[in-house]
Motif scaffolding. Structure first.
Motif, mmCIF file in Angstrom:
data_model
loop_
_atom_site.group_PDB
_atom_site.id
_atom_site.type_symbol
_atom_site.label_atom_id
_atom_site.label_comp_id
_atom_site.label_asym_id
_atom_site.label_seq_id
_atom_site.Cartn_x
_atom_site.Cartn_y
_atom_site.Cartn_z
ATOM 1 N N ARG B 209 0.831 -1.205 0.000
ATOM 2 C CA ARG B 209 0.000 0.000 0.000
ATOM 3 C C ARG B 209 0.867 1.257 0.000
ATOM 4 N N VAL B 210 1.925 1.241 0.788
ATOM 5 C CA VAL B 210 2.799 2.417 0.833
ATOM 6 C C VAL B 210 3.514 2.584 -0.513
ATOM 7 N N ALA B 211 3.987 1.485 -1.076
ATOM 8 C CA ALA B 211 4.674 1.550 -2.369
ATOM 9 C C ALA B 211 3.758 2.147 -3.433
ATOM 10 N N ALA B 212 2.485 1.776 -3.380
ATOM 11 C CA ALA B 212 1.535 2.231 -4.394
ATOM 12 C C ALA B 212 1.393 3.744 -4.397
ATOM 13 N N ASP B 215 3.579 5.068 -6.944
ATOM 14 C CA ASP B 215 3.444 4.379 -8.229
ATOM 15 C C ASP B 215 4.422 3.222 -8.353
ATOM 16 N N LEU B 216 4.676 2.575 -7.230
ATOM 17 C CA LEU B 216 5.551 1.407 -7.219
ATOM 18 C C LEU B 216 4.734 0.185 -6.815
ATOM 19 N N VAL B 217 5.202 -0.981 -7.240
ATOM 20 C CA VAL B 217 4.548 -2.227 -6.858
ATOM 21 C C VAL B 217 5.534 -3.060 -6.059
ATOM 22 N N LEU B 241 -0.708 1.760 -12.725
ATOM 23 C CA LEU B 241 -1.744 0.800 -13.087
ATOM 24 C C LEU B 241 -1.420 -0.571 -12.505
ATOM 25 N N ARG B 242 -0.147 -0.947 -12.587
ATOM 26 C CA ARG B 242 0.279 -2.219 -11.995
ATOM 27 C C ARG B 242 -0.021 -2.235 -10.501
#
Lengths: 398, 398
Positions: B209-212, B215-217, B241-242
């Motif tokens: 969740r924090v990565a998102a 814009d990171l997965v 989007l990922r």
């Protein structure tokens, strides 16, 4: 202009008591470019944002310390110095052209002894401030979501100081894109008839939750949704136990009925389960975690209004009218009723919010307009009571 | 020793292929002080943590870049260089005595050309790495919760690189203190009969969740709960989007019955509402957001195991046995059954997990032991099926 030449054109603007330099907006327009393409971004439509920031910061007392970690043209920091009496101020931006413009502005206003200019990433600036001396006032005013800057920012504010956070990704915050809302703010929400206040309350809870990770407490003291931005000011305190208590007392969930507009708040950490609409028994939507406490600190607001009314040459009428509207909302329960939406469902003409407020008050309820929407009313009356008023007002006019 | 003298006593330790310096643990013990009082902290009980880290990092290939942003004695970074073939490594710690000890260790192992030593805050180090060159491998191994370091750490890892996160605040992560769990990990949980795997899945979802937000997965590729720590490795990818898709597909909620031990997972963003136990109809507890996808990447795990089995002189038997246990869990659905708890509710003697696994398999289910607990079984069978096996095994023995 040959291709091998770069021409940078900054123009002088005036806002409040200061002049400063930013990309020439008229030139951008002539070239068919959007505001957001400006290298040194100055958005005159956000003046109310800065006006209120200056007024809030003025309550911190002559010589307060402060920082804007995404300063752009630096106009906000210059105004914090020139109008609010800020003493030790930092204007940070990661864009060297912005830093150049800020320096020019600092000199033009003869504020070199009070404003230092930094060039780094916003989060790095916040961490530097944390390590080398926390500030009384910190502003996070990004283009888009502030979520990724809050972690560092909360740590950079002194106990008793103020953190101000702007969000301009309002379609996300207001529930138009629920998946993006969760991605950006770790919260659940959707379209509602009180979307702007929902957004303010989700943003407030987000900052509170992030602050709590650092044993800090971020309590909302002033919040407004204006034009295309949402803005919340927080008072920062310390203590793990205080952070837990702030959750218990004031963070929870909003239940909402997409069919009839009914809403209810639940002060509890866990998502409530199996809730149905208290009016039409349709399945209730779950929105949260949301701040359910008071969004405006009455004492602060009074001081901010008093100061602003004495400074009409600096603080715009738009800002002062927002502040007056906020004052009228103090003490009313969370969320507002959208009169157009309710009347439309009742297949009745909509009512004047002023008339609805008066009628609700005459029936013994507390009520006020909402600063968020022109046709919205905040009240301690239930949906049924508001519907009855709309119906009676329509009948009177018929 | 007079009061005006400060004596620092570091002692040489050996782990894997390296020697390094840390506070003398035996001396601490003689002085009646806890491990955690060491100025340069080395915890031999966390060896399995580092063994597996080295084995995972070895898959990144000779000369990979890496960092430990809370390096303490530096043992992990030294091992990443000496055993896993790391090339451009950073050992960071904010404690100057740790930095002193790391430098001594770097020289003692003749690794000066491959290890640089930094002294700064962990988050600042991550941001510096982000700005001056992301790394293939980043380790966040704090004392307590890693939550406040994740936001910077996720940004410091290359696309395709690995982020490793340790949590030692396991009573919080495992649901003993639900309010603290929400404060630290922005998630809801409570005591369950699968608390260790719950903790791993809440930690994994938190990092995702924090990565998102950036814009990171962050996709879990290996996870284990060992002794008093929980540890998750993530593969880092980019793309808004990922990130949204990763949520949709693999993040959701765990429903759990405190009365009978029933559990079910729901792959959905919104907290499910009005759920009751599918077995005894008691109100179901809601736990999440949790990662519901695979916790172990089979391909990676095979390579890690192969490498480790060839290096028994460096990689402890404890670590290798954890890795083998993880391999047996691949492909099984989330969560495990605690045989003692189930048998106790049935007022029957508990069963051997090996016997239960064999019996479940003979009845056509997939099953394995869980690495988390000695008396736990992972299976695609339902609670009723596990209960039937326990009952039949008890009858056989009677």
């Amino acid at each position: 202009m040959s291709d091998s030449r770069i021409t940078v054109s900054l123009v002088e603007y005036v806002e409040g008591a200061v002049r400063f330099y930013a990309t020439d907006l008229q030139e951008l327009e002539r070239r068919g470019l959007a505001y957001t393409k400006a290298e040194v971004f100055y958005n005159p439509h956000m003046r109310s944002n800065r006006d209120i920031a200056v007024a809030v910061a003025s309550t911190l007392g002559e010589g307060f310390s402060g920082a804007d970690v995404m300063a752009a043209s630096g106009v906000r920091v210059l105004r914090l110095a020139a109008e609010a009496g800020g003493g030790r101020l930092i204007a940070n931006d990661r864009n060297p052209l912005a830093v150049y413009a800020i320096r020019k502005g600092v000199r033009a206003n003869e504020l070199s002894d009070r404003v230092r200019v930094w060039m780094m990433d916003a989060n790095e600036a916040s961490l530097k401030i944390r390590d080398f001396g926390r500030v009384d006032y910190l502003d996070v005013d990004p283009f888009g979501s502030p979520a990724s800057y809050v972690w560092a920012a909360v740590q950079a504010v002194k106990r008793g100081g103020v953190l101000a956070v702007t969000a301009t990704d309002t379609p996300v915050l207001y529930g138009v894109y629920p998946a993006k809302l969760h991605r950006a703010y770790l919260a659940w929400g959707e379209k509602t008839e009180f979307h702007k206040e929902m957004g303010l309350r989700l943003l407030a809870a987000f900052v509170l939750r992030v602050a709590a990770m650092y044993d800090l407490v971020a309590t909302p003291i002033l919040a407004h949704a204006t034009r295309h931005y949402a803005r919340v000011y927080f008072s920062i305190d310390r203590g793990a136990l205080r952070a837990l208590n702030a959750f218990e007392e004031n963070v929870g969930w909003i239940l909402y009925c997409q069919r009839c507009g009914w809403r209810e708040v639940k002060r509890r950490s866990y998502p409530p389960e199996g809730e149905v609409c208290g009016f039409c028994s349709h399945e209730a939507s779950l929105i949260g975690p949301a701040w359910l406490g008071e969004m405006q600190n009455q004492d602060l607001l009074s001081r901010v209004i008093r100061w602003s009314e004495e400074k009409p040459h600096w603080i715009s009428e738009e800002a002062r009218s927002i502040l007056r509207a906020l004052a009228s909302e103090v003490g009313l329960p969370p969320l507002y009723y959208d009169l157009d939406a309710i009347a439309s469902r009742m297949k009745l003409p909509s009512a004047s919010p002023r008339a609805v407020v008066e009628e609700l008050e005459s029936r013994g309820f507390r009520a006020s307009m909402s600063h968020c929407e022109k046709k919205a009313v905040k009240t301690d009356a239930r949906l049924e009571d508001v519907m009855a008023v709309i119906k009676d007002l329509a009948r009177e006019r018929a």
